[in-house]
Design a protein around this motif. Structure first.
Motif, PDB file in Angstrom:
ATOM      1  N   GLY A  89      86.464-104.752  82.180  1.00 16.43           N
ATOM      2  CA  GLY A  89      85.735-104.172  81.056  1.00 16.43           C
ATOM      3  C   GLY A  89      85.958-102.677  80.948  1.00 16.43           C
ATOM      4  O   GLY A  89      85.854-101.951  81.945  1.00 16.43           O
ATOM      5  N   LYS A  90      86.251-102.215  79.734  1.00 15.83           N
ATOM      6  CA  LYS A  90      86.429-100.793  79.464  1.00 15.83           C
ATOM      7  C   LYS A  90      85.114-100.190  78.974  1.00 15.83           C
ATOM      8  O   LYS A  90      84.475-100.727  78.067  1.00 15.83           O
ATOM      9  N   VAL A  91      84.685 -99.097  79.600  1.00 15.29           N
ATOM     10  CA  VAL A  91      83.427 -98.451  79.234  1.00 15.29           C
ATOM     11  C   VAL A  91      83.601 -97.750  77.892  1.00 15.29           C
ATOM     12  O   VAL A  91      84.357 -96.792  77.767  1.00 15.29           O
ATOM     13  N   GLU A  92      82.891 -98.241  76.874  1.00 10.51           N
ATOM     14  CA  GLU A  92      83.006 -97.688  75.525  1.00 10.51           C
ATOM     15  C   GLU A  92      81.838 -96.779  75.155  1.00 10.51           C
ATOM     16  O   GLU A  92      81.997 -95.825  74.413  1.00 10.51           O
ATOM     17  N   SER A  93      80.651 -97.089  75.682  1.00  4.72           N
ATOM     18  CA  SER A  93      79.475 -96.301  75.314  1.00  4.72           C
ATOM     19  C   SER A  93      78.435 -96.411  76.418  1.00  4.72           C
ATOM     20  O   SER A  93      78.318 -97.450  77.071  1.00  4.72           O
ATOM     21  N   VAL A  94      77.697 -95.325  76.645  1.00  2.00           N
ATOM     22  CA  VAL A  94      76.648 -95.317  77.657  1.00  2.00           C
ATOM     23  C   VAL A  94      75.407 -94.625  77.116  1.00  2.00           C
ATOM     24  O   VAL A  94      75.490 -93.755  76.251  1.00  2.00           O
ATOM     25  N   ALA A  95      74.253 -95.022  77.634  1.00  9.82           N
ATOM     26  CA  ALA A  95      72.985 -94.389  77.265  1.00  9.82           C
ATOM     27  C   ALA A  95      72.035 -94.549  78.439  1.00  9.82           C
ATOM     28  O   ALA A  95      72.231 -95.398  79.315  1.00  9.82           O
ATOM     29  N   LEU A  96      71.008 -93.730  78.466  1.00 10.88           N
ATOM     30  CA  LEU A  96      70.023 -93.774  79.544  1.00 10.88           C
ATOM     31  C   LEU A  96      68.681 -94.187  78.989  1.00 10.88           C
ATOM     32  O   LEU A  96      68.198 -93.631  77.992  1.00 10.88           O
ATOM     33  N   ASP A  97      68.071 -95.196  79.615  1.00 12.04           N
ATOM     34  CA  ASP A  97      66.753 -95.679  79.224  1.00 12.04           C
ATOM     35  C   ASP A  97      65.894 -95.724  80.469  1.00 12.04           C
ATOM     36  O   ASP A  97      65.937 -96.678  81.228  1.00 12.04           O
TER      37      ASP A  97
ATOM     38  N   TRP B 287      82.837-108.173  73.526  1.00 14.01           N
ATOM     39  CA  TRP B 287      81.987-107.068  73.972  1.00 14.01           C
ATOM     40  C   TRP B 287      80.894-107.579  74.900  1.00 14.01           C
ATOM     41  O   TRP B 287      80.466-108.720  74.811  1.00 14.01           O
ATOM     42  N   HIS B 288      80.465-106.691  75.796  1.00 12.90           N
ATOM     43  CA  HIS B 288      79.374-106.982  76.709  1.00 12.90           C
ATOM     44  C   HIS B 288      78.417-105.804  76.708  1.00 12.90           C
ATOM     45  O   HIS B 288      78.837-104.644  76.638  1.00 12.90           O
ATOM     46  N   ASN B 289      77.133-106.082  76.824  1.00 12.39           N
ATOM     47  CA  ASN B 289      76.116-105.052  77.000  1.00 12.39           C
ATOM     48  C   ASN B 289      75.471-105.260  78.366  1.00 12.39           C
ATOM     49  O   ASN B 289      74.886-106.311  78.624  1.00 12.39           O
ATOM     50  N   GLU B 290      75.587-104.266  79.239  1.00 13.11           N
ATOM     51  CA  GLU B 290      75.049-104.387  80.589  1.00 13.11           C
ATOM     52  C   GLU B 290      74.007-103.306  80.846  1.00 13.11           C
ATOM     53  O   GLU B 290      74.111-102.174  80.350  1.00 13.11           O
ATOM     54  N   SER B 291      72.998-103.662  81.637  1.00 12.14           N
ATOM     55  CA  SER B 291      71.967-102.718  82.054  1.00 12.14           C
ATOM     56  C   SER B 291      72.073-102.543  83.569  1.00 12.14           C
ATOM     57  O   SER B 291      71.934-103.507  84.322  1.00 12.14           O
ATOM     58  N   LEU B 292      72.335-101.308  84.011  1.00 10.79           N
ATOM     59  CA  LEU B 292      72.537-101.013  85.429  1.00 10.79           C
ATOM     60  C   LEU B 292      71.435-100.104  85.938  1.00 10.79           C
ATOM     61  O   LEU B 292      70.887 -99.287  85.187  1.00 10.79           O
TER      62      LEU B 292
ATOM     63  N   ARG C 140      70.867 -97.479  83.124  1.00  8.82           N
ATOM     64  CA  ARG C 140      72.043 -97.017  82.398  1.00  8.82           C
ATOM     65  C   ARG C 140      72.547 -98.185  81.548  1.00  8.82           C
ATOM     66  O   ARG C 140      72.930 -99.228  82.078  1.00  8.82           O
ATOM     67  N   LEU C 141      72.532 -98.002  80.246  1.00 13.16           N
ATOM     68  CA  LEU C 141      72.959 -99.052  79.327  1.00 13.16           C
ATOM     69  C   LEU C 141      74.433 -98.833  78.993  1.00 13.16           C
ATOM     70  O   LEU C 141      74.815 -97.771  78.499  1.00 13.16           O
ATOM     71  N   VAL C 142      75.257 -99.837  79.277  1.00 10.56           N
ATOM     72  CA  VAL C 142      76.704 -99.703  79.130  1.00 10.56           C
ATOM     73  C   VAL C 142      77.225-100.738  78.145  1.00 10.56           C
ATOM     74  O   VAL C 142      76.896-101.927  78.250  1.00 10.56           O
ATOM     75  N   VAL C 143      78.015-100.287  77.186  1.00  7.40           N
ATOM     76  CA  VAL C 143      78.715-101.188  76.267  1.00  7.40           C
ATOM     77  C   VAL C 143      80.145-101.319  76.765  1.00  7.40           C
ATOM     78  O   VAL C 143      80.862-100.322  76.891  1.00  7.40           O
ATOM     79  N   LEU C 144      80.563-102.565  77.058  1.00  5.11           N
ATOM     80  CA  LEU C 144      81.896-102.839  77.586  1.00  5.11           C
ATOM     81  C   LEU C 144      82.759-103.524  76.541  1.00  5.11           C
ATOM     82  O   LEU C 144      82.291-104.422  75.836  1.00  5.11           O
ATOM     83  N   LYS C 145      83.997-103.093  76.469  1.00  8.75           N
ATOM     84  CA  LYS C 145      85.002-103.822  75.710  1.00  8.75           C
ATOM     85  C   LYS C 145      85.810-104.638  76.705  1.00  8.75           C
ATOM     86  O   LYS C 145      86.519-104.087  77.541  1.00  8.75           O
TER      87      LYS C 145
END
Length: 484
Positions: A401-409, A427-432, A413-418
């Motif tokens: 998965g390529k890290v396309e977008s990140v945000a902090l909640d 696409w994948h949405n992961e919460s780390l 860490r909310l990560v959008v993967l391609k």
């Protein structure tokens, strides 16, 4: 091995082989960073007095070698190297830090926020509107300091001396040994006294770090480095998430693409039938890939490849270009730039490639802060090269998965993967857990493993499509061997 895409593995391999054939041949000038084909950073022997040493394993101070502490993270106190994150050198004497902010006043430590260091190394309590006059402190609102005699007088008393206020002393400098010439851009520099950042050299300590063309240290307050950009005057609670300082400001993310290369030692080679190992082309054998300039069988679960050398996995593990022996009372701390071995100590933990005392520092996503916390969390694991993960990872459900977008909640860490898929984008949405998960770089591709709580990154950045191709090839062959 289970793969995120359901398409047959052989079709995927054919696509990658066709893609490789489109490359343009140039002379192979790759750097010595770790990659999937076993190219590892080379260790160079330096001279220290009458001894030779390797800077990734030892340090040189005034002609004496200190083993077990890399010069990349060490300072000198006389002839002894030390970790300045957790210790401080005062006038040739080494002390354990009581706080990340302590400084030296002669042979003793003091905290500048609560005390002053006056002449003759006299430490006095810091009070409002007080400064130093010689070795004593005085109230600057009611008194003056006479510069010639360094005596304190009331402001209305006459004095032939000009007023002077001495606020305190700075820490002493450390002696450093001579090293061979190194280049920073077109100029020579001494890596023991200076640091080279994007072709610019700066005077530095062991804790000085590059951020693009700028420098900073973990002691700097309200400073944050995000993927090569140094942000100043940021709020204390800010976090670096990829390229972004997360302070409710506008996000600007950048991608960093990589192109595959299809040359071997300056000569073109056919990836269908051959494999390139450090500039040497080898005819492919079933299940073989590179370890240094040679090939080896990755399906052998007892053997691994580290820095171009095979090793027994039951006895050792790879730490960058070093080997860590099991049960050796040492620990491997690694980041995307360095991997270091340290002697284990109580209440010490890894923060990237640094090893810190938790009573002095806190760490979140590989960023050190001089603010220890009783309820602070620590990194749960470190990212490893793909070669270290095979063949065990072949049995698990994974994706690239390529890290396309990140945000902090809050703490996540909310990560959008391609997802790297040769037929269509997905696409994948992961919460780390932000602080417990290693730092990730925007635009970079990682291997992700499926867990009970979603996918988590397990590999260092995968920068070439050839690495992904070899991973699928090896795991497919491993699966076929098990089924056969």
């Amino acid at each position: 091995m289970e793969v995120y895409a359901s398409t047959a593995c052989l079709t995927i391999l054919c696509f990658f082989a066709t893609f490789f054939a489109q490359g343009i041949c140039v002379h192979d000038k790759r750097s010595h960073n770790t990659d999937f084909n076993g190219h590892m950073a080379k260790s160079h022997h330096l001279q220290c007095g009458n001894e030779s040493y390797v800077s990734s394993r030892s340090s040189c101070c005034n002609g004496h070698v200190t083993n077990g502490l890399s010069q990349l993270v060490a300072d000198c106190c006389g002839s002894k190297a030390y970790n300045s994150l957790n210790e401080i050198c005062c006038d040739g004497s080494l002390f354990t830090r009581s706080s990340a902010q302590v400084q030296c006043c002669g042979k003793v430590m003091y905290l500048p926020m609560t005390h002053l260091c006056c002449v003759e190394n006299n430490v006095t309590e810091r009070k409002e509107n007080h400064g130093c006059c010689g070795k004593e402190s005085f109230d600057m609102t009611t008194h003056i300091c006479c510069s010639n005699t360094l005596t304190v007088k009331l402001k209305n008393e006459s004095s032939s001396d000009s007023p002077r206020t001495y606020m305190g002393s700075s820490p002493g400098t450390r002696p450093l040994p001579k090293v061979p010439e190194f280049k920073c851009g077109s100029e020579t520099y001494n890596p023991q006294e200076e640091i080279c950042c994007s072709g610019n050299s700066y005077k530095a300590s062991a804790l000085t770090m590059c951020c693009g063309e700028s420098i900073y240290t973990p002691f700097d307050e309200n400073v944050l480095c995000c993927n090569g950009t140094l942000h100043l005057n940021v709020p204390k609670q800010s976090e670096c998430v990829g390229d972004v300082v997360y302070t409710n400001s506008t996000c600007h993310l950048s991608a960093r693409p990589r192109l595959g290369e299809h040359c071997c030692g300056g000569q073109a080679f056919e990836p269908h039938t051959h494999i390139c190992c450090n500039g040497h082309s080898h005819n492919k054998k079933y299940g073989n890939f590179c370890c240094g300039s040679d090939v080896y069988n990755p399906h052998n679960e007892s053997m691994g490849c580290c820095s171009g050398h095979l090793y027994n996995k039951s006895e050792k593990e790879c730490c960058g270009n070093l080997l860590l022996e099991h049960n050796s009372n040492k620990i491997c701390c690694s980041s995307s730039t360095h991997a270091m071995l340290y002697d284990t100590k109580p209440n010490h933990f890894c923060c990237g490639h640094y090893y810190y005392n938790a009573s002095l520092w806190s760490c979140c996503a590989e960023h050190l802060k001089p603010t220890p916390s009783h309820n602070s969390v620590h990194a749960e694991y470190r990212l490893k090269p793909l070669t270290d993960l095979i063949p065990d990872i072949c049995k698990k459900t994974v994706l690239f998965g390529k890290v396309e977008s990140v945000a902090l909640d809050k703490q996540h860490r909310l990560v959008v993967l391609k997802v790297v898929n040769v037929f269509k984008d997905s696409w994948h949405n992961e919460s780390l857990d932000h602080c417990r998960t290693p730092a990730l770089e925007n635009g970079m591709t990682y291997l992700w493993e499926n867990t009970n709580n979603g996918y988590k990154p397990v590999s260092i950045p995968v920068e070439k499509i050839s690495d992904i191709h070899m991973f699928y090839t090896v795991c497919h062959q491993h699966k076929c061997q098990k089924e056969g």
